[in-house]
Design a protein around this motif. Structure first.
Motif, PDB file in Angstrom:
ATOM      1  N   VAL A 256      43.908  46.645  36.629  1.00  0.00           N
ATOM      2  CA  VAL A 256      43.823  45.225  37.001  1.00  0.00           C
ATOM      3  C   VAL A 256      45.189  44.715  37.450  1.00  0.00           C
ATOM      4  O   VAL A 256      45.318  44.015  38.461  1.00  0.00           O
ATOM      5  CB  VAL A 256      43.292  44.385  35.822  1.00  0.00           C
ATOM      6  N   ALA A 260      46.312  43.273  41.147  1.00  0.00           N
ATOM      7  CA  ALA A 260      46.943  41.961  41.334  1.00  0.00           C
ATOM      8  C   ALA A 260      48.244  42.090  42.113  1.00  0.00           C
ATOM      9  O   ALA A 260      48.517  41.295  43.031  1.00  0.00           O
ATOM     10  CB  ALA A 260      47.194  41.304  39.981  1.00  0.00           C
ATOM     11  N   TYR A 265      47.653  38.470  44.163  1.00  0.00           N
ATOM     12  CA  TYR A 265      46.694  37.481  43.666  1.00  0.00           C
ATOM     13  C   TYR A 265      47.079  37.068  42.249  1.00  0.00           C
ATOM     14  O   TYR A 265      47.464  37.904  41.426  1.00  0.00           O
ATOM     15  CB  TYR A 265      45.278  38.068  43.618  1.00  0.00           C
ATOM     16  N   ILE A 267      46.016  35.821  38.450  1.00  0.00           N
ATOM     17  CA  ILE A 267      44.938  36.264  37.565  1.00  0.00           C
ATOM     18  C   ILE A 267      44.504  35.105  36.679  1.00  0.00           C
ATOM     19  O   ILE A 267      45.335  34.449  36.049  1.00  0.00           O
ATOM     20  CB  ILE A 267      45.379  37.450  36.689  1.00  0.00           C
ATOM     21  N   ILE A 293      42.179  36.474  41.161  1.00  0.00           N
ATOM     22  CA  ILE A 293      41.328  37.401  40.414  1.00  0.00           C
ATOM     23  C   ILE A 293      40.797  36.681  39.188  1.00  0.00           C
ATOM     24  O   ILE A 293      41.569  36.136  38.396  1.00  0.00           O
ATOM     25  CB  ILE A 293      42.107  38.661  39.980  1.00  0.00           C
ATOM     26  N   ARG A 347      38.068  35.973  46.732  1.00  0.00           N
ATOM     27  CA  ARG A 347      38.231  36.123  45.289  1.00  0.00           C
ATOM     28  C   ARG A 347      37.715  37.475  44.827  1.00  0.00           C
ATOM     29  O   ARG A 347      36.718  37.986  45.344  1.00  0.00           O
ATOM     30  CB  ARG A 347      37.481  35.024  44.535  1.00  0.00           C
ATOM     31  N   LEU A 348      38.402  38.031  43.851  1.00  0.00           N
ATOM     32  CA  LEU A 348      37.939  39.231  43.170  1.00  0.00           C
ATOM     33  C   LEU A 348      37.483  38.840  41.770  1.00  0.00           C
ATOM     34  O   LEU A 348      38.166  38.089  41.074  1.00  0.00           O
ATOM     35  CB  LEU A 348      39.051  40.271  43.070  1.00  0.00           C
ATOM     36  N   ILE A 350      36.571  40.655  38.313  1.00  0.00           N
ATOM     37  CA  ILE A 350      36.696  41.964  37.664  1.00  0.00           C
ATOM     38  C   ILE A 350      36.203  41.867  36.224  1.00  0.00           C
ATOM     39  O   ILE A 350      36.690  41.036  35.445  1.00  0.00           O
ATOM     40  CB  ILE A 350      38.150  42.470  37.692  1.00  0.00           C
TER      41      ILE A 350
END
Length: 481
Positions: A256, A260, A265, A267, A293, A347-348, A350
């Protein structure tokens, strides 16, 4: 002339008349105070004073609140980024501080405190900014924030047409050049996201992972970043869902962090324990920014999210309709793949879990978790990467022995790293110690268990039960849905 002066009232007569008028005004005021409630009086006064001010004032005020209807106000976000760059010696007060625990001597960051005035000059216009904060009397309702922009009435149209677009472009430029990433956590008591500087050292270069799997992830991220027009043309929200699953210590959190850093990005780390219900969840998620994220770790630990919706419904029917369901699976699905998923771009999302089998099938389908990445146990290739990182060596005569042991012993990358760190200043001793560690684990497991697992794997391969969609290795796999 003398006759005119004689007709004028005397001073004593004027004084008596003034006294009578004053007494009458006081009497009327007393009667009004007794008859008209205080809130009505304040309302009448505010309206009256507002009319007088608007009539005689040459100024106009724009009000930009932090939320616009059901989502966060993007104009407010842009102003938050832009205004700190306009601070000058004329500013009467400043909010200063630092959220970088790794560098306490870093230069102080400046921000705008409540009721502080910032003067900006743009194309010959003088513009005055003020931040207003109205504190909420309820702990679960966030404070109301808004910026006031005061300008001359004559330039109102120019401010709308040129100044606000200028702020939006400047904010976008500032964010694209940001040096630090932030990690956000949600503060339930204050009902807002709070940030700290994110400086995790993990990158795809340092990540201990099978090269093929690593390259597949990077290719997928590159494809996602460059497909804005594609998502618009096919009518889908510009987002991508990832599921990282596997035993603890296999590098899910490090992956992760690497994503990023690779994407630049921020978090947003969401813990479901801090969310009250589905309505609260929507408000929290719509407060996140684009190019970010959303991380939901150990989703299997949130029982209301992971278990099947039919079981939740049966339980509610048994306990009664009055039971508050809190955050539900349906509420989460509505944001990540429902109508609310369109409230944001690039956007991600996760998810991580140690037990994929515990998740509701509705979470796993394409459009929600588009990419399934299995984070497995250590392999020879992963061990060599860790040996290079921690010991500074790329090869050794004992590596062949370690390869044979790793193929028959389940050991996580985290365990390997810990063993190599013990004697990292002496590579030979570290390797010897690691071999002893593997032999000890092998003895604990037992040869009979290992043979049973190998026989089981062989039978499954012969029966063709393994999915052709998976490109499995011992260290991990990627499944694109």
């Amino acid at each position: 002339m003398a006759s005119l002066l004689n007709e004028l009232p005397s001073f004593s007569t004027l004084l008596a008349a003034y006294g009578s008028l004053t007494a009458m005004a006081m009497l009327i005021r007393t009667i009004l105070n007794e008859i008209i409630p205080k809130p009505v009086q304040k309302f009448i006064y505010s309206k009256f004073s507002g009319l007088i001010t608007n009539y005689f004032s040459s100024n106009f005020t724009f009000i930009i609140e932090d939320r616009w209807q059901a989502v966060y106000n993007e104009t407010y976000r842009a102003i938050e980024v832009y205004l700190p760059t306009r601070i000058d010696p004329s500013t009467d007060k400043l909010l200063v501080g630092s959220n970088d625990p790794n560098n306490p001597t870093a230069p102080l960051k400046q921000n705008i405190p409540a009721d502080s005035k910032i003067i900006d000059e743009f194309e010959g216009m003088t513009l005055e900014w003020t931040l207003h904060v109205r504190e909420s009397d309820k702990c679960f309702i966030p404070d109301k924030k808004c910026f006031h922009l005061t300008c001359k009435k004559t330039v109102r149209d120019l401010v709308e047409q040129r100044y606000f677009p200028h702020i939006a472009k400047m904010a976008e430029t500032i964010l694209s050049k940001r040096e630090n990433l932030n990690i956000y956590t949600y503060n339930q008591e204050r009902s807002r996201w709070e940030s700290a500087v994110f400086k995790h050292p993990a990158t795809f270069e340092t990540l201990a992972m099978e090269p093929k799997l690593k390259q597949s992830i990077m290719d997928d991220l590159d494809s996602f970043m460059g497909r804005k027009d594609f998502f618009e043309n096919v009518g889908r929200a510009w987002k991508r869902g990832y599921l990282l699953y596997g035993p603890p210590g296999t590098g899910k959190s490090s992956l992760v962090a690497a994503i990023a850093n690779y994407m630049s990005y921020n978090i947003y780390d969401l813990q479901f324990q801090s969310v009250r219900n589905d309505a609260d969840l929507r408000r929290i998620l719509t407060s996140t920014t684009n190019r970010s994220i959303l991380l939901i770790e150990d989703i299997d630990c949130s029982r209301k999210i992971s278990i099947d919706r039919v079981k939740v419904k049966d339980k509610q029917e048994k306990e009664g309709d009055s039971v508050d369901p809190g955050v539900t699976l349906s509420g989460l699905l509505n944001f990540i793949d429902g109508l609310w998923s369109s409230c944001g771009n690039e956007r991600l999302i996760i998810f991580t879990t140690n037990h994929k089998e515990k998740l509701d099938p509705a979470l796993l389908r394409p459009g929600r978790m588009d990419v399934h990445i299995h984070m497995g146990y250590c392999t020879p290739a992963v061990f060599r990467k860790l040996a290079t990182t921690y010991l500074g060596i790329k090869d050794n005569k004992l590596f062949g022995c370690i390869d044979d042991l790793i193929k028959n012993v389940e050991v996580t990358p985290a365990e390997v790293a810990q063993q190599l760190m013990i004697k990292s200043d002496d590579p030979e001793a570290a390797i010897q110690g690691f071999i002893e560690f593997l032999n000890m684990k092998k003895d604990e497991v037992g040869e009979d268990v290992i043979q049973e697992e190998e026989a089981k794997d062989t039978k499954e391969m012969k029966d063709g039960k393994q999915s052709k969609k998976h490109d499995e290795t011992e260290t991990g796999s990627i499944y694109l849905t």
